[in-house]
Motif scaffolding. Structure first.
Motif, mmCIF file in Angstrom:
data_model
loop_
_atom_site.group_PDB
_atom_site.id
_atom_site.type_symbol
_atom_site.label_atom_id
_atom_site.label_comp_id
_atom_site.label_asym_id
_atom_site.label_seq_id
_atom_site.Cartn_x
_atom_site.Cartn_y
_atom_site.Cartn_z
ATOM 1 N N GLU A 178 0.757 -1.140 0.094
ATOM 2 C CA GLU A 178 -0.024 -0.009 0.055
ATOM 3 C C GLU A 178 0.956 1.266 0.104
ATOM 4 O OE1 GLU A 178 -3.052 -0.116 -0.168
ATOM 5 O OE2 GLU A 178 -3.255 -2.165 0.067
ATOM 6 N N PRO A 179 0.324 2.558 -0.324
ATOM 7 C CA PRO A 179 1.066 3.600 -0.522
ATOM 8 C C PRO A 179 1.487 3.880 0.962
ATOM 9 C CG PRO A 179 -0.867 3.811 -1.872
ATOM 10 C CD PRO A 179 -0.949 2.710 -1.214
ATOM 11 N N GLY A 180 2.757 4.476 1.052
ATOM 12 C CA GLY A 180 3.177 4.596 2.506
ATOM 13 C C GLY A 180 4.181 3.276 3.152
ATOM 14 N N ASP A 181 3.971 1.957 2.618
ATOM 15 C CA ASP A 181 4.616 1.149 2.969
ATOM 16 C C ASP A 181 5.988 1.227 2.625
ATOM 17 O OD1 ASP A 181 2.480 -0.185 3.766
ATOM 18 O OD2 ASP A 181 2.216 -1.582 2.294
ATOM 19 N N ARG A 182 6.932 0.851 3.595
ATOM 20 C CA ARG A 182 8.551 1.164 3.330
ATOM 21 C C ARG A 182 8.852 -0.324 3.364
ATOM 22 N NH1 ARG A 182 11.629 4.905 7.026
ATOM 23 N NH2 ARG A 182 13.132 4.917 5.135
ATOM 24 N N LEU A 183 9.709 -0.577 2.570
ATOM 25 C CA LEU A 183 10.676 -1.891 2.126
ATOM 26 C C LEU A 183 12.234 -1.711 2.196
ATOM 27 C CD1 LEU A 183 8.480 -3.094 -1.100
ATOM 28 C CD2 LEU A 183 7.977 -3.527 1.353
ATOM 29 N N LEU A 184 12.712 -2.719 2.762
ATOM 30 C CA LEU A 184 14.216 -2.486 2.891
ATOM 31 C C LEU A 184 15.065 -3.550 2.463
ATOM 32 C CD1 LEU A 184 16.442 -0.913 4.384
ATOM 33 C CD2 LEU A 184 16.431 -2.403 6.407
ATOM 34 N N LEU A 185 15.727 -3.444 1.322
ATOM 35 C CA LEU A 185 16.404 -4.425 0.537
ATOM 36 C C LEU A 185 17.817 -4.459 1.165
ATOM 37 C CD1 LEU A 185 15.727 -3.426 -3.173
ATOM 38 C CD2 LEU A 185 14.281 -4.667 -1.505
ATOM 39 N N PHE A 186 18.360 -5.775 1.602
ATOM 40 C CA PHE A 186 19.397 -5.947 2.446
ATOM 41 C C PHE A 186 20.161 -6.885 1.616
ATOM 42 C CE2 PHE A 186 21.444 -7.895 6.313
ATOM 43 C CZ PHE A 186 22.713 -7.115 6.166
ATOM 44 N N VAL A 187 21.582 -6.663 1.232
ATOM 45 C CA VAL A 187 22.471 -7.418 0.403
ATOM 46 C C VAL A 187 23.740 -7.493 1.108
ATOM 47 C CG1 VAL A 187 23.579 -8.131 -1.768
ATOM 48 C CG2 VAL A 187 20.926 -6.927 -1.837
ATOM 49 N N PRO A 188 23.905 -8.768 1.874
ATOM 50 C CA PRO A 188 25.270 -8.987 2.373
ATOM 51 C C PRO A 188 26.026 -9.764 1.574
ATOM 52 C CG PRO A 188 23.671 -10.474 3.592
ATOM 53 C CD PRO A 188 22.949 -9.560 2.467
ATOM 54 N N GLU A 189 27.099 -9.462 1.199
ATOM 55 C CA GLU A 189 28.261 -10.117 0.372
ATOM 56 C C GLU A 189 29.380 -10.982 1.161
ATOM 57 O OE1 GLU A 189 29.544 -8.789 -3.663
ATOM 58 O OE2 GLU A 189 31.511 -9.149 -2.794
ATOM 59 N N SER A 190 29.724 -12.065 1.021
ATOM 60 C CA SER A 190 30.681 -12.741 1.786
ATOM 61 C C SER A 190 31.892 -12.748 1.036
ATOM 62 C CB SER A 190 30.120 -14.196 2.065
ATOM 63 O OG SER A 190 29.855 -14.938 0.954
ATOM 64 N N GLY A 191 32.191 -12.161 -0.227
ATOM 65 C CA GLY A 191 33.397 -12.181 -0.860
ATOM 66 C C GLY A 191 34.510 -11.812 -0.033
ATOM 67 N N GLN A 192 34.510 -10.523 0.235
ATOM 68 C CA GLN A 192 35.326 -9.932 1.510
ATOM 69 C C GLN A 192 34.495 -8.928 2.246
ATOM 70 O OE1 GLN A 192 39.487 -9.671 0.655
ATOM 71 N NE2 GLN A 192 40.016 -9.228 2.720
ATOM 72 N N PHE A 193 33.179 -9.408 2.500
ATOM 73 C CA PHE A 193 32.183 -8.728 3.205
ATOM 74 C C PHE A 193 31.952 -7.177 2.697
ATOM 75 C CE2 PHE A 193 34.406 -12.127 5.455
ATOM 76 C CZ PHE A 193 33.171 -12.884 5.682
ATOM 77 N N ASN A 194 31.261 -7.260 1.641
ATOM 78 C CA ASN A 194 30.703 -5.732 1.396
ATOM 79 C C ASN A 194 29.146 -6.076 1.476
ATOM 80 O OD1 ASN A 194 30.980 -3.356 -0.191
ATOM 81 N ND2 ASN A 194 29.833 -4.533 -1.768
ATOM 82 N N PHE A 195 28.552 -4.749 1.902
ATOM 83 C CA PHE A 195 27.086 -4.877 2.177
ATOM 84 C C PHE A 195 26.271 -3.735 1.307
ATOM 85 C CE2 PHE A 195 29.638 -6.517 5.583
ATOM 86 C CZ PHE A 195 28.924 -7.836 5.772
#
Length: 361
Positions: free
Chosen positions: A334-351
């Motif tokens: 719905e309008p106003g809903d907030r979504l958080l995309l989270f991408v952790p990387e284990s190569g040498q730990f980049n986020f």
């Protein structure tokens, strides 16, 4: 200037492949049956897709996977108006030119992007396409571009199939098989799969339906405090991950990253309807839940999270694109809903974090 994510699309090649059928597509390696069931039980994936037939012949390359995703955005006119193209992947058959350059050519051949554009290619492991997304957001938010395409694609089967992969067989040198270089490569055959996704970003919301306003992006490398964990060797295309380094460093680094992000942005996880995290395996589910709960006012009632890992597979750099596209098409927003995309990387730990708010036209 605001930036809006106005269209999403994804492409998962071929038929869904269940756990019993993996080796029909990737072939079999000597000794892997000893670890197969434990890995599959641990990761929780029940279906995935391969751009590969049962004779280990590619049905798509990584460039076509990306082009197929763009072709599913649903608005050739909108895609055609893009003046910026960013893209990320882990493996491409050519080290150069960059992925975005060759993808641009494929999109032109398909009639989807027939004009000169600025490009940005991003290499890495799981966060490569998320970094490409952050770059596309900044290209639009800066006012340099009114419309941008961003693509994440993964063709891991090409380096994991039995006709290509040549793991170092040092099993006899290790009492604990998990510490062997052989295991560090072989277990990934039951973890990774293929797919692609595409986003259209614009400087105004779409005229009909919902758009997602990008509130902020946050990227941070913690390679200064952790050893190399996951790598793709260019000389032999051997992909491997040191699970002991992963277990020791991933979530301490996650804590540092999340603390830094929400402090700098003066934001709170409590303000989000849903977190969409890239997870390589359900083995990390409880730790991910604790990392989210620690940043909520009531840790016993934290912001929920959503993933399609079990049914779409772990598509690496493409996973956050595939995940958000399915979420928007199957879950109420719905309008106003907030979504958080989270991408952790284990190569040498980049986020990478991407904060989004749903808005209507």
């Amino acid at each position: 200037m605001p930036c809006y994510l106005t269209q999403t699309a994804s492409f998962l090649p071929g038929v869904p492949v269940d756990n019993d059928s993996i080796q029909l597509f990737l072939g079999a390696l000597d000794g892997e049956e000893a670890v197969r069931e434990k890995i599959l039980t641990m990761n929780g994936i029940v279906r995935r897709h391969y751009a590969q037939d049962e004779r280990q012949r590619p049905t798509h390359d990584v460039y076509r996977l990306g082009a197929e995703a763009v072709g599913r955005l649903g608005s050739a006119a909108g895609c055609g108006g893009a003046t910026y193209l960013s893209a990320g992947t882990t493996f491409a058959p050519l080290a150069a030119p960059g992925y975005a350059s060759l993808l641009h050519a494929r999109l032109a051949e398909a009639g989807l992007l027939r004009q000169p554009v600025e490009i940005s290619s991003h290499a890495g492991i799981c966060s490569s396409a998320a970094a490409a997304l952050a770059a596309a957001v900044r290209a639009v938010a800066s006012g340099d571009h009114a419309s941008a395409l961003c693509v994440g694609a993964e063709h891991s089967s090409e380096v994991l199939k039995s006709s290509v992969i040549q793991p170092v067989d040092d099993r006899a040198d290790h009492a604990n098989l998990r510490n062997s270089r052989w295991f560090m490569s072989v277990f990934l055959r039951f973890m990774l799969s293929d797919g692609a996704g595409a986003f259209l970003l614009q400087d105004r919301p779409r005229e009909d339906g919902l758009s997602l306003r990008v509130d902020w992006t946050h990227s941070l490398s913690l390679a200064d405090r952790a050893p190399l964990c996951m790598k793709l060797e260019s000389r032999n295309s051997l992909l491997s991950q040191d699970v002991s380094v992963l277990s020791e460093h991933l979530f301490p680094c996650v804590d540092v990253f999340l603390e830094d992000a929400f402090r700098r942005r003066s934001d709170s996880v409590d303000d989000y309807r849903m977190v969409l995290p890239h997870m390589s395996s359900f083995f990390f589910r409880r730790k991910m839940e604790r990392a989210i709960a620690k940043r909520c006012a009531d840790p016993q009632a934290p912001t929920p999270y959503w993933t399609n890992l079990a049914t779409a597979g772990n598509t690496g750099a493409a996973s956050i694109f595939v995940m958000l596209d399915e979420y928007l098409h199957t879950q109420p927003v719905e309008p106003g809903d907030r979504l958080l995309l989270f991408v952790p990387e284990s190569g040498q730990f980049n986020f990478v974090l991407i904060s989004l708010t749903a808005v209507s036209s």
